[in-house]
Scaffold this motif. Structure first.
Motif, PDB file in Angstrom:
ATOM      1  N   TYR A 202       0.832  -1.205   0.000  1.00 17.78           N
ATOM      2  CA  TYR A 202       0.000   0.000   0.000  1.00 17.78           C
ATOM      3  C   TYR A 202       0.867   1.255   0.000  1.00 17.78           C
ATOM      4  O   TYR A 202       0.559   2.237  -0.686  1.00 17.78           O
ATOM      5  CB  TYR A 202      -0.938  -0.014   1.204  1.00 17.78           C
ATOM      6  N   ILE A 203       1.948   1.219   0.757  1.00 14.95           N
ATOM      7  CA  ILE A 203       2.852   2.370   0.793  1.00 14.95           C
ATOM      8  C   ILE A 203       3.446   2.619  -0.586  1.00 14.95           C
ATOM      9  O   ILE A 203       3.499   3.764  -1.074  1.00 14.95           O
ATOM     10  CB  ILE A 203       3.970   2.148   1.827  1.00 14.95           C
ATOM     11  N   GLU A 204       3.879   1.558  -1.235  1.00 17.42           N
ATOM     12  CA  GLU A 204       4.499   1.716  -2.553  1.00 17.42           C
ATOM     13  C   GLU A 204       3.494   2.203  -3.592  1.00 17.42           C
ATOM     14  O   GLU A 204       3.848   2.958  -4.503  1.00 17.42           O
ATOM     15  CB  GLU A 204       5.149   0.398  -2.986  1.00 17.42           C
ATOM     16  N   ALA A 205       2.247   1.767  -3.474  1.00 21.21           N
ATOM     17  CA  ALA A 205       1.223   2.232  -4.416  1.00 21.21           C
ATOM     18  C   ALA A 205       1.043   3.743  -4.318  1.00 21.21           C
ATOM     19  O   ALA A 205       0.938   4.443  -5.343  1.00 21.21           O
ATOM     20  CB  ALA A 205      -0.100   1.516  -4.150  1.00 21.21           C
ATOM     21  N   PHE A 206       1.015   4.267  -3.087  1.00 24.81           N
ATOM     22  CA  PHE A 206       0.887   5.715  -2.909  1.00 24.81           C
ATOM     23  C   PHE A 206       2.176   6.431  -3.293  1.00 24.81           C
ATOM     24  O   PHE A 206       2.136   7.520  -3.891  1.00 24.81           O
ATOM     25  CB  PHE A 206       0.502   6.038  -1.467  1.00 24.81           C
ATOM     26  N   ASP A 239       2.952   9.441   7.416  1.00 27.12           N
ATOM     27  CA  ASP A 239       4.395   9.713   7.414  1.00 27.12           C
ATOM     28  C   ASP A 239       4.891   9.967   5.987  1.00 27.12           C
ATOM     29  O   ASP A 239       5.702  10.871   5.748  1.00 27.12           O
ATOM     30  CB  ASP A 239       5.161   8.537   8.023  1.00 27.12           C
ATOM     31  N   LEU A 240       4.405   9.172   5.047  1.00 24.61           N
ATOM     32  CA  LEU A 240       4.786   9.361   3.652  1.00 24.61           C
ATOM     33  C   LEU A 240       4.328  10.722   3.147  1.00 24.61           C
ATOM     34  O   LEU A 240       5.093  11.444   2.481  1.00 24.61           O
ATOM     35  CB  LEU A 240       4.171   8.245   2.805  1.00 24.61           C
ATOM     36  N   GLN A 243       6.517  13.549   4.235  1.00 24.53           N
ATOM     37  CA  GLN A 243       7.785  13.640   3.501  1.00 24.53           C
ATOM     38  C   GLN A 243       7.638  14.506   2.257  1.00 24.53           C
ATOM     39  O   GLN A 243       8.598  15.147   1.815  1.00 24.53           O
ATOM     40  CB  GLN A 243       8.257  12.242   3.109  1.00 24.53           C
ATOM     41  N   TYR A 244       6.423  14.525   1.704  1.00 22.84           N
ATOM     42  CA  TYR A 244       6.161  15.316   0.499  1.00 22.84           C
ATOM     43  C   TYR A 244       5.483  16.654   0.826  1.00 22.84           C
ATOM     44  O   TYR A 244       5.152  17.411  -0.089  1.00 22.84           O
ATOM     45  CB  TYR A 244       5.269  14.528  -0.459  1.00 22.84           C
ATOM     46  N   GLY A 245       5.237  16.931   2.115  1.00 23.18           N
ATOM     47  CA  GLY A 245       4.595  18.181   2.510  1.00 23.18           C
ATOM     48  C   GLY A 245       3.150  18.267   2.079  1.00 23.18           C
ATOM     49  O   GLY A 245       2.687  19.324   1.631  1.00 23.18           O
ATOM     50  N   ASP A 265      -0.621  10.315  17.487  1.00 23.62           N
ATOM     51  CA  ASP A 265       0.432   9.414  17.033  1.00 23.62           C
ATOM     52  C   ASP A 265       0.321   9.168  15.536  1.00 23.62           C
ATOM     53  O   ASP A 265       1.333   9.110  14.830  1.00 23.62           O
ATOM     54  CB  ASP A 265       0.340   8.085  17.792  1.00 23.62           C
ATOM     55  N   MET A 266      -0.886   9.052  15.026  1.00 22.35           N
ATOM     56  CA  MET A 266      -1.095   8.867  13.590  1.00 22.35           C
ATOM     57  C   MET A 266      -0.619  10.082  12.816  1.00 22.35           C
ATOM     58  O   MET A 266      -0.070   9.976  11.727  1.00 22.35           O
ATOM     59  CB  MET A 266      -2.578   8.619  13.313  1.00 22.35           C
TER      60      MET A 266
END
Length: 467
Positions: A202-206, A239-240, A243-245, A265-266
């Motif tokens: 899922y992370i890689e898809a986004f 978090d991802l 990283q991209y603002g 926390d999320m």
């Protein structure tokens, strides 16, 4: 169906519900004490995690707090839940107070804006500050308030997924048509029962979508997809995005009341959820989280003079009150309903939201495991994996596109066996021209192991009859 057959099926259904425990294998023994409908909060405070007998008695108490029809087994919380008895009774009392004292409601809800004490009572249970929680009408209300309020311009890009609810797709369509925003759907990995799907997928898809699209101004996705019941890695996706603002808006319709959430926390920017589903509040209630007065938008959207317009507010002009009060006050409100939501939240906090999440997952794992054994060839769309697990189970033992057969299965499961579930539809791949279909089961704290074993036994029998 003849009238005589209909009558026989009604009798068989009740007998099936009463007798389904005989088909259970070593189901936990439940006590028989009746719990008072006027539950004191302290009655829930128990540390039962390492005592199976006490844990069983706790969930028996919890189950007796609901007025669900005993002639059926309700497994459709993902559509709407059921209020606890003491919450239901207090709601009725509060409605009478408002009718009797319409001017000041006899001081029942404190001072204006009348929900401050409610928010103070429940905010910590979601890992949020009191100035970050708005008691909304539902998930759609929260999603619309944010999506229609953000200062989009032509050429902006919003990343979402191909498995979103109309709570998101409807306002996304509005901003697309109104402002010329491009809405890009991320292809989610879809588990069908055999693939090895992980959080990383899922992370890689986004990440791929972020790298393929410039000027992405917002990422919005469902924490748990209502279509399959897959839990997305929300914290890692936030978090991802950071990283991209890019700010994040999460549809939490199926997490409020199911998961032990810590919104700080999320670290999302906005989180919209329902009060009437897993949180078991009344209809037209919800929770909207706005992180720190949406202050991070000033960094992420520094090129916009006013990144968030408070479109769903009677106080958009009163900045001195703060974002939470401005968004909370929409004129006269249904204060008894919001108090009922708060009362349900307090019950959850006293039981322990970590305990509730663990119980929901325990029943969900059992359901998935028994289904896999009973119907090994069936498609299962909700992974039985801790990282992606939720209280929702989706499956299809027939052809993926055969909606008519699934509807018949759903209806017969209710009418002949007394188990209430629902159907869903979705696209396995966003380019698909036809929908796939599934049956959806929601396991919650008013269900138990006997319910799950009886359900799967009924599903297996009905399937054999239909094939």
């Amino acid at each position: 169906m003849s009238d005589s057959n209909s009558g026989l099926k009604g009798i068989n259904r009740r007998k099936f519900i009463q007798g389904s425990a005989s088909f259970a294998v070593a189901a936990a023994s439940l006590g028989s004490g009746v719990f008072s409908t006027n539950v004191a909060a302290s009655d829930w405070k128990q540390n039962n995690k390492h005592d199976d007998k006490k844990t069983s008695k706790l969930w028996q108490k919890v189950k007796k707090e609901f007025v669900l029809d005993k002639k059926s087994v309700y497994l459709n919380t993902g559509t709407t839940g059921s209020m606890p008895k003491h919450v239901l009774e207090q709601l009725e009392d509060n409605n009478k107070i408002v009718a009797q004292y319409p001017w000041d409601m006899d001081g029942k809800f404190g001072s204006w804006p009348y929900v401050s004490e409610m928010v103070e009572d429940i905010a910590a249970g979601f890992g949020a500050n009191t100035d970050e929680i708005i008691l909304s009408r539902n998930t759609t209300d929260g999603m619309c308030s944010i999506l229609n309020g953000l200062h989009f311009e032509s050429g902006d890009v919003i990343l979402t997924t191909h498995h979103e609810h109309v709570a998101a797709t409807s306002p996304l369509n509005v901003v697309k048509q109104r402002f010329g925003v491009e809405v890009v759907e991320v292809q989610l990995p879809v588990y069908t029962g055999t693939e090895n799907v992980t959080e990383d997928d899922y992370i890689e898809a986004f990440r791929d979508a972020l790298n393929a699209n410039s000027n992405v101004r917002l990422i919005t996705f469902s924490h748990i997809t209502y279509k399959t019941g897959t839990k997305l890695p929300a914290k890692r996706l936030c978090d991802l995005a950071k990283q991209y603002g890019i700010p994040t808006l999460i549809d939490g319709a199926h997490t409020i009341g199911m998961l032990d959430l810590d919104l700080h926390d999320m670290d999302c920017d906005f989180y919209a959820g329902a009060g009437h589903k897993w949180q078991c509040g009344p209809g037209a209630t919800g929770i909207l989280y706005v992180r720190d007065n949406a202050s991070r938008l000033n960094d992420y959207w520094s090129d916009r003079t006013n990144p968030l317009w408070l479109i769903n507010s009677s106080l958009s002009h009163a900045d001195y009150l703060g974002t939470q009060v401005q968004m909370q006050y929409i004129g006269n409100d249904n204060y008894p309903a919001k108090q009922a939501l708060a009362d349900s939240c307090k019950m959850w906090d006293e039981i322990g939201r970590d305990n509730i999440e663990e119980r929901v997952f325990e029943l969900s794992r059992l359901c998935k495991a028994l289904l896999s054994k009973a119907l090994p060839h069936a498609y299962q769309f909700a992974p039985n994996d801790d990282d992606l697990l939720s209280g929702i189970t989706t499956f299809n033992p027939f052809e993926l596109t055969d909606e008519e057969r699934l509807v018949e299965f759903r209806d017969r499961l209710r009418n002949e066996y007394g188990f209430i579930i629902r159907t869903t539809d979705f696209k396995l791949y966003k380019e698909d021209t036809v929908d796939s279909h599934a049956l959806r089961i929601s396991t919650h704290i008013y269900n138990d192991e006997d319910d799950i074993r009886g359900l799967v036994y009924a599903i297996e029998n009905l399937y054999k009859d239909m094939v």
